[in-house]
Design a protein around this motif. Structure first.
Motif, PDB file in Angstrom:
ATOM      1  N   ALA B  77     -80.042  50.153  29.896  1.00 45.32           N
ATOM      2  CA  ALA B  77     -79.159  49.097  30.422  1.00 45.32           C
ATOM      3  C   ALA B  77     -79.955  47.890  30.905  1.00 45.32           C
ATOM      4  O   ALA B  77     -79.443  46.771  30.928  1.00 45.32           O
ATOM      5  CB  ALA B  77     -78.311  49.649  31.571  1.00 45.32           C
ATOM      6  N   GLY B  78     -81.231  48.125  31.310  1.00 49.90           N
ATOM      7  CA  GLY B  78     -82.068  47.025  31.790  1.00 49.90           C
ATOM      8  C   GLY B  78     -82.895  46.452  30.666  1.00 49.90           C
ATOM      9  O   GLY B  78     -82.485  45.521  29.966  1.00 49.90           O
ATOM     10  N   LYS B  79     -84.049  47.048  30.466  1.00 44.43           N
ATOM     11  CA  LYS B  79     -85.047  46.482  29.548  1.00 44.43           C
ATOM     12  C   LYS B  79     -84.528  46.206  28.127  1.00 44.43           C
ATOM     13  O   LYS B  79     -84.618  45.087  27.636  1.00 44.43           O
ATOM     14  CB  LYS B  79     -86.238  47.443  29.482  1.00 44.43           C
ATOM     15  CG  LYS B  79     -87.388  46.946  28.672  1.00 44.43           C
ATOM     16  CD  LYS B  79     -88.619  47.812  28.919  1.00 44.43           C
ATOM     17  CE  LYS B  79     -89.716  47.452  27.954  1.00 44.43           C
ATOM     18  NZ  LYS B  79     -91.052  47.795  28.465  1.00 44.43           N
ATOM     19  N   LYS B  82     -81.008  43.931  27.945  1.00 44.65           N
ATOM     20  CA  LYS B  82     -81.153  42.516  28.319  1.00 44.65           C
ATOM     21  C   LYS B  82     -82.096  41.771  27.380  1.00 44.65           C
ATOM     22  O   LYS B  82     -81.943  40.575  27.169  1.00 44.65           O
ATOM     23  CB  LYS B  82     -81.598  42.393  29.778  1.00 44.65           C
ATOM     24  CG  LYS B  82     -80.583  42.963  30.769  1.00 44.65           C
ATOM     25  CD  LYS B  82     -79.131  42.582  30.417  1.00 44.65           C
ATOM     26  CE  LYS B  82     -78.113  43.389  31.203  1.00 44.65           C
ATOM     27  NZ  LYS B  82     -76.741  43.256  30.648  1.00 44.65           N
ATOM     28  N   ILE B  85     -79.787  40.946  24.518  1.00 46.18           N
ATOM     29  CA  ILE B  85     -78.862  39.854  24.877  1.00 46.18           C
ATOM     30  C   ILE B  85     -79.588  38.507  24.855  1.00 46.18           C
ATOM     31  O   ILE B  85     -79.088  37.528  24.281  1.00 46.18           O
ATOM     32  CB  ILE B  85     -78.240  40.103  26.275  1.00 46.18           C
ATOM     33  CG1 ILE B  85     -77.394  41.382  26.292  1.00 46.18           C
ATOM     34  CG2 ILE B  85     -77.416  38.890  26.719  1.00 46.18           C
ATOM     35  CD1 ILE B  85     -76.158  41.360  25.455  1.00 46.18           C
ATOM     36  N   SER B  86     -80.779  38.439  25.468  1.00 50.98           N
ATOM     37  CA  SER B  86     -81.460  37.139  25.540  1.00 50.98           C
ATOM     38  C   SER B  86     -81.858  36.665  24.138  1.00 50.98           C
ATOM     39  O   SER B  86     -81.793  35.465  23.843  1.00 50.98           O
ATOM     40  CB  SER B  86     -82.664  37.190  26.473  1.00 50.98           C
ATOM     41  OG  SER B  86     -83.645  38.076  25.992  1.00 50.98           O
ATOM     42  N   LYS B  87     -82.222  37.595  23.262  1.00 56.11           N
ATOM     43  CA  LYS B  87     -82.582  37.205  21.894  1.00 56.11           C
ATOM     44  C   LYS B  87     -81.345  36.782  21.093  1.00 56.11           C
ATOM     45  O   LYS B  87     -81.404  35.859  20.287  1.00 56.11           O
ATOM     46  CB  LYS B  87     -83.321  38.346  21.185  1.00 56.11           C
ATOM     47  CG  LYS B  87     -84.771  38.441  21.648  1.00 56.11           C
ATOM     48  CD  LYS B  87     -85.461  39.692  21.138  1.00 56.11           C
ATOM     49  CE  LYS B  87     -86.811  39.881  21.803  1.00 56.11           C
ATOM     50  NZ  LYS B  87     -87.893  39.117  21.164  1.00 56.11           N
ATOM     51  N   GLN B  89     -78.722  35.368  22.373  1.00 57.76           N
ATOM     52  CA  GLN B  89     -78.371  34.025  22.863  1.00 57.76           C
ATOM     53  C   GLN B  89     -79.247  32.970  22.195  1.00 57.76           C
ATOM     54  O   GLN B  89     -78.765  31.884  21.834  1.00 57.76           O
ATOM     55  CB  GLN B  89     -78.535  33.941  24.396  1.00 57.76           C
ATOM     56  CG  GLN B  89     -77.606  34.847  25.197  1.00 57.76           C
ATOM     57  CD  GLN B  89     -76.121  34.503  25.043  1.00 57.76           C
ATOM     58  OE1 GLN B  89     -75.737  33.519  24.418  1.00 57.76           O
ATOM     59  NE2 GLN B  89     -75.275  35.344  25.600  1.00 57.76           N
ATOM     60  N   ARG B  90     -80.537  33.283  22.047  1.00 57.68           N
ATOM     61  CA  ARG B  90     -81.435  32.339  21.358  1.00 57.68           C
ATOM     62  C   ARG B  90     -80.908  32.016  19.962  1.00 57.68           C
ATOM     63  O   ARG B  90     -81.013  30.886  19.480  1.00 57.68           O
ATOM     64  CB  ARG B  90     -82.833  32.949  21.262  1.00 57.68           C
ATOM     65  CG  ARG B  90     -83.809  32.071  20.501  1.00 57.68           C
ATOM     66  CD  ARG B  90     -85.171  32.721  20.342  1.00 57.68           C
ATOM     67  NE  ARG B  90     -85.091  33.951  19.580  1.00 57.68           N
ATOM     68  CZ  ARG B  90     -86.092  34.808  19.417  1.00 57.68           C
ATOM     69  NH1 ARG B  90     -87.250  34.574  20.011  1.00 57.68           N
ATOM     70  NH2 ARG B  90     -85.952  35.902  18.710  1.00 57.68           N
ATOM     71  N   ASN B  94     -73.289  34.472  21.067  1.00 56.72           N
ATOM     72  CA  ASN B  94     -72.920  34.688  22.465  1.00 56.72           C
ATOM     73  C   ASN B  94     -72.565  36.160  22.675  1.00 56.72           C
ATOM     74  O   ASN B  94     -71.677  36.691  22.019  1.00 56.72           O
ATOM     75  CB  ASN B  94     -71.753  33.777  22.860  1.00 56.72           C
ATOM     76  CG  ASN B  94     -71.601  33.681  24.371  1.00 56.72           C
ATOM     77  OD1 ASN B  94     -72.402  34.264  25.116  1.00 56.72           O
ATOM     78  ND2 ASN B  94     -70.592  32.963  24.823  1.00 56.72           N
ATOM     79  N   SER B  95     -73.261  36.810  23.569  1.00 58.00           N
ATOM     80  CA  SER B  95     -73.132  38.259  23.699  1.00 58.00           C
ATOM     81  C   SER B  95     -73.161  38.664  25.163  1.00 58.00           C
ATOM     82  O   SER B  95     -73.593  37.899  26.029  1.00 58.00           O
ATOM     83  CB  SER B  95     -74.280  38.938  22.948  1.00 58.00           C
ATOM     84  OG  SER B  95     -75.524  38.454  23.433  1.00 58.00           O
ATOM     85  N   ILE B  96     -72.710  39.860  25.426  1.00 63.04           N
ATOM     86  CA  ILE B  96     -72.655  40.348  26.802  1.00 63.04           C
ATOM     87  C   ILE B  96     -72.923  41.851  26.794  1.00 63.04           C
ATOM     88  O   ILE B  96     -72.396  42.576  25.953  1.00 63.04           O
ATOM     89  CB  ILE B  96     -71.298  39.964  27.447  1.00 63.04           C
ATOM     90  CG1 ILE B  96     -71.198  40.438  28.873  1.00 63.04           C
ATOM     91  CG2 ILE B  96     -70.123  40.470  26.661  1.00 63.04           C
ATOM     92  CD1 ILE B  96     -70.046  39.768  29.618  1.00 63.04           C
ATOM     93  N   GLY B  97     -73.778  42.296  27.716  1.00 58.54           N
ATOM     94  CA  GLY B  97     -74.209  43.686  27.738  1.00 58.54           C
ATOM     95  C   GLY B  97     -73.246  44.590  28.482  1.00 58.54           C
ATOM     96  O   GLY B  97     -72.654  44.190  29.482  1.00 58.54           O
ATOM     97  N   PHE B  98     -73.120  45.804  27.990  1.00 59.48           N
ATOM     98  CA  PHE B  98     -72.206  46.779  28.585  1.00 59.48           C
ATOM     99  C   PHE B  98     -72.850  48.159  28.703  1.00 59.48           C
ATOM    100  O   PHE B  98     -73.539  48.613  27.781  1.00 59.48           O
ATOM    101  CB  PHE B  98     -70.981  46.975  27.684  1.00 59.48           C
ATOM    102  CG  PHE B  98     -69.864  46.008  27.908  1.00 59.48           C
ATOM    103  CD1 PHE B  98     -68.862  46.285  28.817  1.00 59.48           C
ATOM    104  CD2 PHE B  98     -69.832  44.822  27.211  1.00 59.48           C
ATOM    105  CE1 PHE B  98     -67.822  45.394  29.017  1.00 59.48           C
ATOM    106  CE2 PHE B  98     -68.798  43.921  27.413  1.00 59.48           C
ATOM    107  CZ  PHE B  98     -67.792  44.208  28.319  1.00 59.48           C
ATOM    108  N   ILE B 140     -67.169  36.404  21.618  1.00 57.37           N
ATOM    109  CA  ILE B 140     -68.299  36.967  22.355  1.00 57.37           C
ATOM    110  C   ILE B 140     -68.556  38.374  21.810  1.00 57.37           C
ATOM    111  O   ILE B 140     -67.619  39.135  21.571  1.00 57.37           O
ATOM    112  CB  ILE B 140     -68.013  37.001  23.871  1.00 57.37           C
ATOM    113  CG1 ILE B 140     -67.808  35.571  24.400  1.00 57.37           C
ATOM    114  CG2 ILE B 140     -69.138  37.707  24.622  1.00 57.37           C
ATOM    115  CD1 ILE B 140     -67.314  35.498  25.831  1.00 57.37           C
TER     116      ILE B 140
END
Lengths: 258, 258
Positions: B77-79, B82, B85-87, B89-90, B94-98, B140
């Motif tokens: 859920a962390g490493k 995220k 998600i950040s990649k 977005q680059r 547009n994405s969101i973690g669950f 999203i």
């Protein structure tokens, strides 16, 4: 306008499981739209020690190298955020965890390397409220941890107090935003040793006076800077104190006034 | 009905940063609503070793004790989540973690302690699609990691293949759901040693035959069980293979047929 409560928790509230449970139980009962922002307490430092990742400091401030960023991401966005979410769900507070990368909600610039290179630290450039607003309208509570991104694939460690104030400012056109900084003290103290010496109200004049007297705990200074930044930018109400200020009308706390 | 692509990635795609980058770059270009599910690759095992948390196995299957659950939560859920998600977005996806705890999307029962106590492992009971659907409508992309919750404050380690199939089934009333299991092999292989021996189609008859011949890699069995579970429950299309099957029309893969 409708009220929106934005609540930042930090310090021992996160480190002590019972304190966190109690807080989340009361938080779940708060009516109306609300949003939570949390730091990571001492858990990130604990994990860094276990992994023998050296904590590097400059002028007492932590440097976020790539290993530290990894640890922060695991602890803040993983362990702490998901623990909070699962406990809120138990309390029937429907919630969803966020970093600033999620749905591109908070875009930061990596802090310039001069005069001091703090590493992977972000200064907030922009808050995108659309997705958060969409969720608030569905009575879903967003829970942000202290991580943002640069929009170019890089996560960035970002001060949780600043995240709370910038989200508060971004929402101040849509809501009467109330911003609460919750920590282990009862507010801004006249005498750091005495938790009964809470200063009830601080405006820019008394703030300047306090700064002149060199009377404020060092850790409180960035919190106050964020608090004044918020109140000077259309945030309706900014308070600093123990979480009790949210749930108990008789508790003491500090209100920031512009 | 509109198509919804649900894509599960695992294995070396997550472990190798370049493979993950390439995948996410192509994934971002996929048109129409889509949803990603990921495991944690070997990173959780690596962290457990560094923290001297013993990996406990029964019959070759990992036991999720409370320390292992903590590690999984930090890594998945962390490493990993995220970073993904950040990649994305680059790449302007547009994405969101669950996790399944976020917005109460996936509720599981802790697996019964008899005959084998696997610890904090969840068997999915229910998928709540409302919030996911709300986000899909806003273009999203939800990105799920392999963690669910019991609704009573407990996070649970949950098989990512099963998460993908259960989300696929839950959405099959609203979309023509296409479920893609992506990993390092080109599909279900007739001969495990030969990546060119991909079986193009498997239906329940040929599946029974393959099982009888004892010809399928052990790691493939739960994936196939999930694949048939999905195709037998109104999922439109289920494919198993390398990520290339999504992006390159000439690549080989296995299609599951009911």
């Amino acid at each position: 306008m409708k009220a929106l409560k934005i609540i930042k928790i930090g310090g021992s509230i996160i480190d002590q499981p019972d304190a966190l449970d109690d807080f989340l139980s009361e938080f779940s009962k708060l009516e109306g739209p609300k949003l939570l922002v949390h730091g990571g307490g001492k858990l990130a430092t604990d994990l860094a020690e276990k992994l023998n990742v050296e904590v590097k400091l400059v002028d007492g401030r932590r440097i976020t190298d790539i290993n530290t960023l990894d640890i922060i991401t695991m602890v803040y966005a993983g362990k702490v955020n998901k623990k909070i979410i699962s406990k809120l769900q138990r309390n029937h507070c429907n919630s969803i965890g966020f970093t600033g990368a999620d749905s591109n909600t908070i875009v930061s610039d990596k802090r310039p390397e001069k005069p001091v290179d703090f590493g992977y630290v972000g200064d907030i450039k922009h808050v995108n409220i659309e997705t958060i607003q969409l969720l608030l309208k569905q009575h879903i509570t967003p829970v942000f941890c202290a991580i943002t991104h640069d929009g170019n694939g890089q996560l960035l460690n970002t001060n949780a107090d600043t995240i709370a104030s910038e989200i508060a400012i971004a929402f101040s056109e849509l809501y009467n935003v109330e911003l609460y900084y919750c920590f282990e003290k009862s507010g801004v103290l006249q005498n750091v040793e005495n938790d009964n010496s809470v200063i009830k109200n601080i405006d820019k004049n008394s703030y300047a006076k306090l700064l002149g007297q060199n009377n404020i705990a060092a850790g409180m200074l960035p919190k106050l800077a964020n608090a004044f930044h918020a109140i000077n930018n259309q945030v309706h109400k900014v308070c600093i104190g123990k979480p009790e200020m949210l749930f108990n009308k008789n508790s003491k706390f500090t209100t920031i006034q512009n």
